[in-house]
Motif scaffolding. Structure first.
Motif, PDB file in Angstrom:
ATOM      1  N   VAL A 188      19.153 -12.308 -57.015  1.00 40.75           N
ATOM      2  CA  VAL A 188      19.089 -11.435 -55.705  1.00 40.75           C
ATOM      3  C   VAL A 188      20.004  -9.936 -56.159  1.00 40.75           C
ATOM      4  CG1 VAL A 188      19.488 -11.142 -53.542  1.00 40.75           C
ATOM      5  CG2 VAL A 188      18.848 -13.311 -54.355  1.00 40.75           C
ATOM      6  N   VAL A 189      21.242 -10.507 -56.546  1.00 44.17           N
ATOM      7  CA  VAL A 189      22.087  -9.094 -56.765  1.00 44.17           C
ATOM      8  C   VAL A 189      21.599  -8.390 -57.882  1.00 44.17           C
ATOM      9  CG1 VAL A 189      24.610  -8.726 -57.355  1.00 44.17           C
ATOM     10  CG2 VAL A 189      24.244 -10.480 -56.068  1.00 44.17           C
ATOM     11  N   GLY A 190      21.137  -8.885 -59.062  1.00 45.41           N
ATOM     12  CA  GLY A 190      20.858  -7.983 -60.207  1.00 45.41           C
ATOM     13  C   GLY A 190      19.566  -7.197 -59.440  1.00 45.41           C
ATOM     14  N   ASN A 191      18.713  -7.891 -58.998  1.00 45.05           N
ATOM     15  CA  ASN A 191      17.558  -7.173 -58.528  1.00 45.05           C
ATOM     16  C   ASN A 191      17.836  -6.017 -57.498  1.00 45.05           C
ATOM     17  OD1 ASN A 191      15.687  -8.671 -60.156  1.00 45.05           O
ATOM     18  ND2 ASN A 191      15.113  -9.839 -58.582  1.00 45.05           N
ATOM     19  N   VAL A 192      18.656  -6.291 -56.597  1.00 44.72           N
ATOM     20  CA  VAL A 192      19.127  -5.392 -55.842  1.00 44.72           C
ATOM     21  C   VAL A 192      19.663  -3.871 -56.404  1.00 44.72           C
ATOM     22  CG1 VAL A 192      20.813  -4.851 -53.750  1.00 44.72           C
ATOM     23  CG2 VAL A 192      19.196  -6.708 -53.599  1.00 44.72           C
ATOM     24  N   ALA A 231      17.547 -18.200 -51.565  1.00 41.39           N
ATOM     25  CA  ALA A 231      17.884 -17.202 -52.409  1.00 41.39           C
ATOM     26  C   ALA A 231      16.614 -16.602 -53.408  1.00 41.39           C
ATOM     27  CB  ALA A 231      19.242 -17.591 -53.255  1.00 41.39           C
ATOM     28  N   TRP A 232      15.904 -17.606 -53.862  1.00 45.60           N
ATOM     29  CA  TRP A 232      14.831 -17.461 -54.642  1.00 45.60           C
ATOM     30  C   TRP A 232      13.894 -16.358 -54.016  1.00 45.60           C
ATOM     31  CZ3 TRP A 232       9.834 -20.068 -53.576  1.00 45.60           C
ATOM     32  CH2 TRP A 232       8.908 -19.709 -54.327  1.00 45.60           C
ATOM     33  N   VAL A 233      13.565 -16.645 -52.659  1.00 41.45           N
ATOM     34  CA  VAL A 233      12.668 -15.801 -51.765  1.00 41.45           C
ATOM     35  C   VAL A 233      13.072 -14.584 -51.790  1.00 41.45           C
ATOM     36  CG1 VAL A 233      11.603 -15.477 -49.564  1.00 41.45           C
ATOM     37  CG2 VAL A 233      11.841 -17.744 -50.409  1.00 41.45           C
ATOM     38  N   LEU A 234      14.578 -14.184 -51.417  1.00 42.09           N
ATOM     39  CA  LEU A 234      15.305 -12.976 -51.367  1.00 42.09           C
ATOM     40  C   LEU A 234      15.119 -12.416 -52.563  1.00 42.09           C
ATOM     41  CD1 LEU A 234      18.555 -13.238 -49.286  1.00 42.09           C
ATOM     42  CD2 LEU A 234      16.656 -11.653 -49.083  1.00 42.09           C
ATOM     43  N   SER A 235      14.986 -13.057 -53.946  1.00 42.10           N
ATOM     44  CA  SER A 235      15.207 -12.469 -54.987  1.00 42.10           C
ATOM     45  C   SER A 235      13.768 -11.413 -55.208  1.00 42.10           C
ATOM     46  CB  SER A 235      15.559 -13.344 -55.956  1.00 42.10           C
ATOM     47  OG  SER A 235      14.449 -14.233 -56.519  1.00 42.10           O
ATOM     48  N   ASN A 236      12.567 -12.215 -54.863  1.00 46.83           N
ATOM     49  CA  ASN A 236      11.411 -11.596 -55.001  1.00 46.83           C
ATOM     50  C   ASN A 236      11.255 -10.339 -54.032  1.00 46.83           C
ATOM     51  OD1 ASN A 236      10.578 -12.964 -57.138  1.00 46.83           O
ATOM     52  ND2 ASN A 236       9.698 -15.027 -55.763  1.00 46.83           N
ATOM     53  N   ILE A 237      11.507 -10.446 -52.931  1.00 47.88           N
ATOM     54  CA  ILE A 237      11.657  -9.364 -52.072  1.00 47.88           C
ATOM     55  C   ILE A 237      12.666  -8.481 -52.814  1.00 47.88           C
ATOM     56  CG2 ILE A 237      12.223  -8.468 -49.805  1.00 47.88           C
ATOM     57  CD1 ILE A 237      12.001 -11.397 -48.584  1.00 47.88           C
ATOM     58  N   ALA A 238      13.831  -8.635 -53.177  1.00 49.44           N
ATOM     59  CA  ALA A 238      14.433  -7.625 -53.789  1.00 49.44           C
ATOM     60  C   ALA A 238      13.958  -6.934 -55.058  1.00 49.44           C
ATOM     61  CB  ALA A 238      16.031  -8.381 -54.150  1.00 49.44           C
ATOM     62  N   HIS A 285      12.994  -2.009 -50.160  1.00 49.46           N
ATOM     63  CA  HIS A 285      13.254  -3.262 -49.661  1.00 49.46           C
ATOM     64  C   HIS A 285      14.895  -3.749 -50.268  1.00 49.46           C
ATOM     65  CE1 HIS A 285       8.791  -3.838 -49.827  1.00 49.46           C
ATOM     66  NE2 HIS A 285       9.187  -4.928 -48.859  1.00 49.46           N
ATOM     67  N   LYS A 286      15.258  -3.180 -51.538  1.00 46.50           N
ATOM     68  CA  LYS A 286      16.535  -3.273 -52.057  1.00 46.50           C
ATOM     69  C   LYS A 286      17.772  -2.791 -50.988  1.00 46.50           C
ATOM     70  CE  LYS A 286      14.275  -2.591 -56.608  1.00 46.50           C
ATOM     71  NZ  LYS A 286      14.463  -3.807 -57.437  1.00 46.50           N
ATOM     72  N   GLN A 287      17.359  -1.748 -50.426  1.00 45.96           N
ATOM     73  CA  GLN A 287      18.286  -1.081 -49.500  1.00 45.96           C
ATOM     74  C   GLN A 287      18.315  -2.025 -48.266  1.00 45.96           C
ATOM     75  OE1 GLN A 287      16.430   2.929 -49.562  1.00 45.96           O
ATOM     76  NE2 GLN A 287      18.403   3.666 -49.225  1.00 45.96           N
ATOM     77  N   LEU A 288      17.157  -2.539 -47.872  1.00 45.13           N
ATOM     78  CA  LEU A 288      17.345  -3.366 -46.665  1.00 45.13           C
ATOM     79  C   LEU A 288      18.089  -4.466 -46.819  1.00 45.13           C
ATOM     80  CD1 LEU A 288      15.849  -3.418 -43.951  1.00 45.13           C
ATOM     81  CD2 LEU A 288      14.143  -4.762 -44.741  1.00 45.13           C
ATOM     82  N   ILE A 289      17.915  -5.295 -47.860  1.00 46.97           N
ATOM     83  CA  ILE A 289      18.634  -6.543 -48.290  1.00 46.97           C
ATOM     84  C   ILE A 289      20.194  -6.063 -48.289  1.00 46.97           C
ATOM     85  CG2 ILE A 289      19.085  -8.322 -50.001  1.00 46.97           C
ATOM     86  CD1 ILE A 289      16.235  -8.304 -50.460  1.00 46.97           C
TER      87      ILE A 289
END
Lengths: 519, 254
Positions: free
Chosen positions: A410-414, A366-373, A379-383
């Motif tokens: 993750v959710v907030g960043n997206v 989840a941490w890694v995803l949050s950084n991609i987000a 990137h956000k759309q992709l996730i």
């Protein structure tokens, strides 16, 4: 060292003599793990019980009788063994070498067979200077091996016990050179790994005495347990907090190539130790990170993450990816470009981790995803469109707190577009509306209620997005329904002023006088 | 089609204080507690066979991290240490949710609750306050100072104890859904009615007056206007005011 007895089944009494009586005793007595055992377990030092694997003709001790577990007897035997060693060293007649080897072997057995080896006794009896003498140049391989083995296990003990090895360090380092036989080099590397695992002070000593380069070179061959041991020892040596060692390591000729080669082709055990080296390289050294992201390391890591099922391997691979993404925007901007195959693969692999039963994998994925987000809108759309979303929603509502927090990021960043200067953040409506209507608000209100300041702040920040961004007062109704107002009012008596202010502002603005008037 | 909110900043005061959500890269050093459970797992897996660990032992060791993550209760003046976040929830519900039997407002300590009850529901209190006795206790336990009005107490809290101006002991009430409906109906009625009745209704509207208005009105009460009032700021699920200070009525009628 991934596992020294991985090749031997647990039931083999010769290779794992500690197993049976010890286990029985434990099951009879305590239910919980004792303090000493726990401490021994958590140390980044490793006891050598079965010796380094060897295909030379150094005989393996097949006289492994069950060692008496009684501590006082063990201690007196140890004292005797050290005295014997002393005599053997002074002895100058015929068979002197064999005498020394026998004495060393006896001491080594005492230090490797019992659950809590009598390290303190050995040191008090004066073992270390004797062992150092046995490491002198020109000594026979068998002697070097046994002496290094003894030192390895002494170094696996408590801090002061590891420190006691100081006089022997230069000799150990000398024997990991190319001229030494492979098992000797490996055993010495193991001892050095334990010393490095003790702490920063000893790490600095080892580095100043020149341990880094020869250890790095031991990592270059294609295979063998020596490569594994050297990689483990290196990970202990470079783990900082000073980044100098990591930066030096990456510059050694052949290291980068070896890392890539091993991650590409080696078995899980070796790949695990190599991955840990990458963890520390990427966490500490920007130089290393810059070099590594320009290779196909990320590709290899993503492949391992997708295909492996070994928790041991997944942890450092996942963390390396996380460090490389967090450490250099190049990773997200130039390599993990939406549309590239590697990007799809990493999101799929991260989703696999989110779905794992292992807490560490869920949290760090989840941490890694949050950084991609935290990257571009693409990137956000992709996730947002990926298989990760239902997993994230479920975790947000039901996972343990630390995982919940990461998923919240993750959710907030997206839902929030990249920052463009000062002022309010910019919402991505579609994403926000979808997440909110899927029921994520309750998870954020849980965070608001928690005692953790960071989590509470996250929760309030997300609620602001909901209240601001949801159309037609939907946000307010939802928040009220989930007892969000109650949760925010708690902050009135909270000692953190920032949180108090934020909560007050939200309540005043969205649940003030005009709330519900336009119904 | 994806939409992005592009609202410009309008209410500068509010916006400049709120810490909005901004996506940022988060990086951790190798020794950061964030990585602790992964590090523990590494050692557990490497040594499990040699040490012959059972599943229970492994689970216990994994859970150890939770044991060490102590939680401090953040409610002002509490100082309690809890073993976990679930323990914190229990602690909060047990210790910090004393509620007023009259108006259902919730306070985090019994002392604050009793101060509230005196100030909001006790006509004796109001009587003495109206006569100029310093009745409003400082909220900080141990301080002992008493002030003559709600506002001056608020000032004392800011001056002597660094409370922010946003700290409201009497939080403004939020009307319940029923009250909101009544308010809407009333507004609709008034539109159709003459100016005369408008005066009456303005008195009724005082019920929903802002906290500040009432507070300042109350603090303007002098001993000559001694009609005690029970200032009851009901919570969203309770009834509204039953009594409004005459001084306030007088003000709004103009």
């Amino acid at each position: 060292m991934a596992d020294e007895s991985a090749a031997t089944p647990k039931s083999d009494p010769i290779k794992n003599p500690v197993g049976n009586t010890a286990a029985q005793k434990r099951k009879q007595n305590a239910v919980s793990v004792g303090k000493e055992r726990r401490e021994a377990l958590f140390r980044t030092k490793r006891l050598c019980r079965a010796g380094v694997s060897t295909d030379t003709d150094i005989p393996i001790d097949d006289n492994d009788m069950m060692i008496e577990e009684e501590q006082s007897i063990l201690e007196s035997q140890t004292t005797s063994a050290v005295q014997e060693l002393n005599l053997a060293i002074s002895f100058q007649g015929k068979g002197a070498v064999q005498k020394k080897v026998n004495a060393l072997r006896e001491l080594r057995r005492l230090l490797s067979k019992s659950e809590f080896p009598p390290v303190e006794t050995a040191i008090k009896s004066g073992a270390i200077p004797l062992l150092a003498q046995c490491l002198s140049f020109g000594s026979q391989d068998e002697q070097l091996l046994e002496a290094a083995w003894c030192l390895t296990n002494i170094a696996a003990g408590k801090p002061e016990e590891t420190r006691a090895l100081l006089p022997a360090l230069p000799l150990l380092i000398a024997h990991i050179g190319e001229k030494s036989s492979v098992p000797v080099a490996e055993q010495c590397a193991w001892a050095l790994g334990n010393v490095a695992g003790e702490g920063d002070e000893l790490r600095q000593v080892l580095i100043s005495q020149g341990a880094l380069l020869p250890l790095a070179k031991m990592m270059l061959p294609n295979k063998g347990s020596t490569v594994r041991t050297a990689a483990w020892a290196l990970s202990n040596l470079i783990k900082g907090p000073d980044p100098k060692a990591a930066t030096e390591l990456i510059k050694v000729d052949g290291v980068v190539e070896a890392i890539l080669r091993h991650l590409r082709k080696s078995d899980d055990e070796l790949a695990t130790e190599i991955a840990w080296v990458v963890v520390y390289l990427s966490a500490l050294s920007t130089v290393a990170t810059t070099i590594l992201v320009k290779t196909d390391l990320l590709q290899l890591l993503v492949q391992r993450l997708s295909s492996s099922n070994s928790l041991q391997l997944l942890i450092p691979v996942l963390r390396s990816l996380g460090n490389l993404i967090a450490g250099d925007v190049y990773t997200t901007n130039a390599i993990l470009v939406p549309g590239h195959e590697i990007t799809d693969n990493i999101i799929r692999a991260l989703s696999k981790c989110l779905n794992s039963e292992h807490r560490v994998l869920k949290k760090e994925a989840a941490w890694v995803l949050s950084n991609i987000a935290a990257g571009s809108v693409a990137h956000k759309q992709l996730i947002y469109k990926s298989e990760a979303v239902p997993l994230l929603l479920q975790l947000l509502l039901t996972a343990p707190f630390d995982i919940k927090k990461e998923v919240a990021y993750v959710v907030g960043n997206v839902c929030v577009a990249p920052a463009e200067g000062s002022g309010r953040s910019t919402l991505i409506f579609d994403h926000l509306v979808s997440f909110v209507r899927s029921g994520c608000v309750r998870g954020f209100i849980d965070l608001v209620r928690s005692a953790d300041i960071e989590a509470a702040r996250l929760g309030l920040q997300f609620l602001e997005l909901v209240l601001r961004g949801m159309p037609n007062g939907e946000g307010q109704k939802l928040v009220e329904r989930e007892d969000g107002i109650d949760a925010m009012e708690r902050f009135q008596f909270h000692e953190n002023e920032d949180l108090r202010n934020m909560a007050n502002q939200l309540v005043d603005k969205y649940f003030g006088e005009d709330y519900g008037v336009d119904e | 089609m994806m939409m992005v909110d592009n609202h410009l900043q309008t209410q500068t005061q509010l916006q400049s204080e709120f810490q909005y959500w901004f996506p940022v890269l988060r990086r951790f050093g190798p020794d950061d507690p964030f990585f602790a459970s992964g590090n523990i797992e590494r050692e557990l897996l490497a040594k499990q066979i040699a040490l012959d660990l059972t599943e229970e032992e492994k689970q216990e060791l994994r859970n150890l991290e939770d044991e060490y993550s102590e939680v401090f209760c953040p409610i002002v003046g509490c100082g309690a240490t809890l073993k976990s976040l679930t323990d914190f929830e229990d602690h909060y519900n047990a210790r910090h949710t004393s509620s007023c039997s009259v108006c259902s407002r919730v306070y985090p300590t019994s002392r604050l609750l009793s101060i509230h009850v005196s100030e909001a529901h006790d006509s004796f209190f109001q009587a003495k306050a109206a006569r100029g006795y310093p009745m409003y206790e400082c909220l900080v336990e141990g301080c002992g100072v008493k002030l003559k009005s709600y506002k001056s107490r608020h000032q004392h809290l800011m001056d002597k104890h660094n409370f922010p101006s946003t700290y409201e002991f009497f939080k403004k009430s939020r009307p319940s859904k029923k009250e909101r409906m009544k308010k809407i109906q009333r507004k609709q009625k008034h539109v159709a009615v003459s100016a005369d009745e408008g005066e009456e209704s303005s008195a009724m509207q005082v019920e929903e007056e802002t906290l500040d208005g009432l507070v300042s009105a109350v603090s303007k009460l002098t001993t000559s206007d001694s009609s005690p009032s029970a200032i009851s700021f009901g919570r969203r699920h309770t009834r509204g005011f039953t009594f409004v200070p005459r001084a306030v009525q007088r003000e709004t009628k103009k």
